[in-house]
Design a protein around this motif. Structure first.
Motif, PDB file in Angstrom:
ATOM      1  N   ASP A 163      29.154   5.344   6.031  1.00  0.00           N
ATOM      2  CA  ASP A 163      29.391   5.082   4.111  1.00  0.00           C
ATOM      3  C   ASP A 163      27.802   4.632   3.225  1.00  0.00           C
ATOM      4  N   VAL A 164      26.923   4.733   4.433  1.00  0.00           N
ATOM      5  CA  VAL A 164      25.616   4.115   3.400  1.00  0.00           C
ATOM      6  C   VAL A 164      24.632   6.241   3.351  1.00  0.00           C
ATOM      7  N   GLU A 165      24.012   6.039   2.358  1.00  0.00           N
ATOM      8  CA  GLU A 165      23.517   6.391   1.652  1.00  0.00           C
ATOM      9  C   GLU A 165      21.691   6.917   1.992  1.00  0.00           C
ATOM     10  N   ILE A 166      21.218   7.864   3.179  1.00  0.00           N
ATOM     11  CA  ILE A 166      20.174   7.631   3.169  1.00  0.00           C
ATOM     12  C   ILE A 166      19.108   8.092   2.024  1.00  0.00           C
ATOM     13  N   GLU A 167      18.070   7.600   2.214  1.00  0.00           N
ATOM     14  CA  GLU A 167      17.201   7.046   0.636  1.00  0.00           C
ATOM     15  C   GLU A 167      15.648   8.223   1.480  1.00  0.00           C
ATOM     16  N   ARG A 168      15.288   8.687   0.700  1.00  0.00           N
ATOM     17  CA  ARG A 168      13.799   9.072   0.934  1.00  0.00           C
ATOM     18  C   ARG A 168      12.821   8.298   0.137  1.00  0.00           C
ATOM     19  N   HIS A 169      11.513   8.282   0.722  1.00  0.00           N
ATOM     20  CA  HIS A 169      10.201   7.544   0.013  1.00  0.00           C
ATOM     21  C   HIS A 169      10.440   8.501  -0.808  1.00  0.00           C
ATOM     22  N   PRO A 170      10.651   8.334  -2.601  1.00  0.00           N
ATOM     23  CA  PRO A 170       9.943   9.635  -3.382  1.00  0.00           C
ATOM     24  C   PRO A 170       8.437   9.627  -3.018  1.00  0.00           C
ATOM     25  N   SER A 171       7.614  10.080  -2.324  1.00  0.00           N
ATOM     26  CA  SER A 171       6.593  10.915  -2.023  1.00  0.00           C
ATOM     27  C   SER A 171       6.377  12.328  -1.857  1.00  0.00           C
ATOM     28  N   ALA A 172       4.983  12.994  -2.490  1.00  0.00           N
ATOM     29  CA  ALA A 172       5.222  14.130  -2.103  1.00  0.00           C
ATOM     30  C   ALA A 172       4.268  14.364  -1.115  1.00  0.00           C
ATOM     31  N   ILE A 173       3.177  13.098  -0.742  1.00  0.00           N
ATOM     32  CA  ILE A 173       2.628  12.759   0.354  1.00  0.00           C
ATOM     33  C   ILE A 173       2.652  12.723   1.809  1.00  0.00           C
ATOM     34  N   MET A 174       3.853  11.588   2.033  1.00  0.00           N
ATOM     35  CA  MET A 174       4.755  11.410   3.061  1.00  0.00           C
ATOM     36  C   MET A 174       5.882  11.499   3.105  1.00  0.00           C
ATOM     37  N   PHE A 175       6.553  12.000   4.083  1.00  0.00           N
ATOM     38  CA  PHE A 175       8.263  12.202   4.360  1.00  0.00           C
ATOM     39  C   PHE A 175       8.354  11.194   5.213  1.00  0.00           C
ATOM     40  N   GLY A 176       9.395  10.118   4.586  1.00  0.00           N
ATOM     41  CA  GLY A 176       9.631   9.348   5.557  1.00  0.00           C
ATOM     42  C   GLY A 176      10.716   8.651   4.572  1.00  0.00           C
ATOM     43  N   LEU A 177      11.794   7.208   5.152  1.00  0.00           N
ATOM     44  CA  LEU A 177      13.484   6.972   4.666  1.00  0.00           C
ATOM     45  C   LEU A 177      12.467   5.310   3.870  1.00  0.00           C
ATOM     46  N   LYS A 178      13.511   5.040   2.799  1.00  0.00           N
ATOM     47  CA  LYS A 178      13.225   3.616   2.216  1.00  0.00           C
ATOM     48  C   LYS A 178      13.754   2.619   3.632  1.00  0.00           C
ATOM     49  N   SER A 179      14.665   3.694   3.832  1.00  0.00           N
ATOM     50  CA  SER A 179      15.565   2.363   4.261  1.00  0.00           C
ATOM     51  C   SER A 179      16.276   3.701   5.843  1.00  0.00           C
ATOM     52  N   LEU A 180      17.081   2.768   6.555  1.00  0.00           N
ATOM     53  CA  LEU A 180      17.750   2.982   7.788  1.00  0.00           C
ATOM     54  C   LEU A 180      19.042   2.003   7.824  1.00  0.00           C
ATOM     55  N   PRO A 181      19.670   1.644   7.605  1.00  0.00           N
ATOM     56  CA  PRO A 181      20.432   1.127   7.826  1.00  0.00           C
ATOM     57  C   PRO A 181      21.715   1.719   9.837  1.00  0.00           C
ATOM     58  N   ILE A 182      21.287   1.557  10.820  1.00  0.00           N
ATOM     59  CA  ILE A 182      22.384   2.054  12.440  1.00  0.00           C
ATOM     60  C   ILE A 182      23.122   0.915  12.267  1.00  0.00           C
ATOM     61  N   ILE A 183      24.321   1.772  13.687  1.00  0.00           N
ATOM     62  CA  ILE A 183      24.871   0.901  14.390  1.00  0.00           C
ATOM     63  C   ILE A 183      24.687   1.329  15.699  1.00  0.00           C
ATOM     64  N   PHE A 184      25.286   0.273  16.773  1.00  0.00           N
ATOM     65  CA  PHE A 184      24.726   1.313  17.779  1.00  0.00           C
ATOM     66  C   PHE A 184      25.799   0.200  18.894  1.00  0.00           C
ATOM     67  N   LEU A 244       0.690  -1.563   0.099  1.00  0.00           N
ATOM     68  CA  LEU A 244       0.236   0.286   0.055  1.00  0.00           C
ATOM     69  C   LEU A 244       1.121   1.253   0.361  1.00  0.00           C
ATOM     70  N   ILE A 245       2.195   1.311  -0.074  1.00  0.00           N
ATOM     71  CA  ILE A 245       3.156   2.769   0.170  1.00  0.00           C
ATOM     72  C   ILE A 245       2.924   2.630  -0.961  1.00  0.00           C
ATOM     73  N   PHE A 246       2.515   3.809  -1.827  1.00  0.00           N
ATOM     74  CA  PHE A 246       2.270   3.854  -3.026  1.00  0.00           C
ATOM     75  C   PHE A 246       2.991   5.108  -3.419  1.00  0.00           C
ATOM     76  N   ASP A 247       4.270   4.012  -4.338  1.00  0.00           N
ATOM     77  CA  ASP A 247       5.914   4.508  -5.274  1.00  0.00           C
ATOM     78  C   ASP A 247       5.168   5.774  -6.247  1.00  0.00           C
ATOM     79  N   PRO A 248       5.324   6.773  -6.127  1.00  0.00           N
ATOM     80  CA  PRO A 248       5.066   7.804  -7.859  1.00  0.00           C
ATOM     81  C   PRO A 248       6.228   7.312  -8.400  1.00  0.00           C
ATOM     82  N   ASP A 249       7.069   7.338  -8.232  1.00  0.00           N
ATOM     83  CA  ASP A 249       8.495   6.188  -9.725  1.00  0.00           C
ATOM     84  C   ASP A 249       7.399   4.943 -10.166  1.00  0.00           C
ATOM     85  N   GLU A 250       6.505   4.406  -9.531  1.00  0.00           N
ATOM     86  CA  GLU A 250       5.699   2.731 -10.817  1.00  0.00           C
ATOM     87  C   GLU A 250       4.460   3.633 -11.516  1.00  0.00           C
TER      88      GLU A 250
END
Ligand code: HEM
Length: 381
Positions: free
Chosen positions: A357-378, A149-155
């Motif tokens: 060395d990872v690039e944080i990528e945002r979900h390409p949506s004008a409606i939502m602000f969220g991340l596609k992935s967020l690799p973290i260390i702790f 249901l996460i709508f991807d405007p690129d597709e």
């Protein structure tokens, strides 16, 4: 988008963009950026209708609570509020805590995780399945739907197709589940919804199905985004992590400020059903209007120095959960999930950082602000 918002607020706070394309291909929409104007639009359902999506047979959502006006909206809202009572929500607290602890315990040894897939997506999905009373064996199915249901405007092409196909599958699934529950009512939200009555009226089967699907759509991606945006913000501000470790009572303030700073829902749209003058601009009957919640939450008239993340600022006027009659029903649940998630996280780990060395990528949506992935260390405590 924040610089764009500020530029628009300064130079062009209300304008008609002929090229703006809505999900189903509709072109052209008014763009509204100032806090006061966003509230005016959302507060005036008589002019700015939520029945703005074409009624599509394959899409039960298009006839759900979010996309209806009064009087139907008033009735749906009354019935749903009756079932969505605080005690149903707060009863979930220990269970949500367990889920968060389990998710974290799996990755604790490794000292790293992909926060979106490992935590921010599964937690809200499991909460909604539990809340509704979906059997545990069907969890993976619901999880898959929530992702779809996460709508991807690129597709756009394939996106719309799978969007409707998913809703059809869900319709069939929930129809069977509702019929089964009618025979064996339990103490879950769906059973409460089946029984809830207002002025002698109950929800029809179609309304019950559409509500289940609306919940998956409205409650999952939004909460996933909130969780992801919070952790992203912490990685940018190590001193805030230290503060919250020492003052966990400030966690709700950090949640509120994340909601303002990186609002999970950036925009809402409405359809003008009458001509309306907004600060000298003539909005015509039939025009689409985009109310930018993300911009309203960064309006310097209401939030001084909006680009500064400050958990102690006054956040009462933010519009992250909307404004007016459609104000989010799930706010207490979303905030409860976020609070428990952070408490569990800070009890177990510290020094959360984005993996080098990872690039944080945002979900390409004008409606939502969220991340596609967020690799973290702790680090563990
Ligand atoms: C409505 C945001 C979580 C259920 C809304 C609206 C917004 C919103 C902006 C207004 C829509 C409009 O006016 O057109 C959010 C955010 C969330 C969140 C930012 C998380 C951080 C949830 C959750 C649930 C939920 C967890 C349920 C489990 C709903 C429902 C509506 C709604 C049913 C429709 C209310 C109506 O039309 O009267 N939400 N939401 N939301 N939300 Fe949420």
């Amino acid at each position: 988008p924040f610089h764009w918002y500020q530029k628009m607020q300064r130079e062009n706070p209300i304008f008609f963009d002929p090229n703006f394309t809505l999900n189903w291909g509709q072109q052209g929409a008014w763009q509204i950026f100032r806090h006061q104007d966003v509230q005016k639009i959302l507060g005036n359902y008589e002019v700015f209708s939520s029945e703005s999506m074409p009624k599509i047979e394959q899409s039960p959502i298009s006839n759900g609570i979010v996309n209806t006006d009064p009087p139907r909206h008033k009735l749906l809202r009354k019935i749903i509020s009756k079932a969505f009572i605080p005690s149903v929500v707060s009863k979930l607290e220990p269970w949500i805590r367990e889920q968060c602890q389990e998710r974290l315990s799996v990755v604790l040894e490794k000292g790293e995780m992909e926060f979106i897939q490992d935590f921010a997506i599964p937690i809200p999905v499991s909460v909604i399945t539990k809340l509704l009373g979906v059997p545990v064996k069907d969890f993976n199915q619901v999880h898959r739907w929530a992702n779809e249901l996460i709508f991807d405007p690129d597709e756009m092409e394939t996106g719309a197709e799978s969007f409707f196909r998913t809703q059809q599958e869900q319709s069939m699934y929930f129809e069977a589940l509702i019929k089964e529950k009618e025979q064996h009512l339990q103490d879950d939200l769906l059973s409460h919804l089946i029984q809830a009555e207002v002025d002698g009226e109950r929800l029809s089967l179609a309304d019950l199905i559409s509500f289940c699907i609306v919940l998956l759509a409205a409650g999952n991606e939004t909460t996933t985004n909130l969780l992801g945006n919070m952790v992203l913000t912490f990685t940018e501000q190590p001193e805030l992590q230290t503060h919250l470790l020492e003052h966990p009572q400030d966690i709700p303030l950090a949640i509120d400020e994340t909601l303002r700073y990186r609002s999970p829902v950036q925009s809402l749209f409405r359809l003008a059903t009458k001509d309306f003058e907004l600060d000298g601009h003539q909005i015509k009957k039939g025009d689409y209007v985009i109310a930018w919640l993300g911009a309203a939450n960064h309006d310097p008239q209401v939030f001084p120095n909006p680009e500064v993340f400050d958990i102690h600022r006054n956040n009462r006027s933010q519009v992250s959960f909307g404004h007016g009659i459609h104000y989010c029903i799930g706010e207490p649940l979303a905030k409860l999930e976020a609070k428990i998630a952070l408490e569990v996280l800070f009890q177990k780990v510290k020094q959360i950082q984005v993996k080098p060395d990872v690039e944080i990528e945002r979900h390409p949506s004008a409606i939502m602000f969220g991340l596609k992935s967020l690799p973290i260390i702790f680090q563990r405590h």
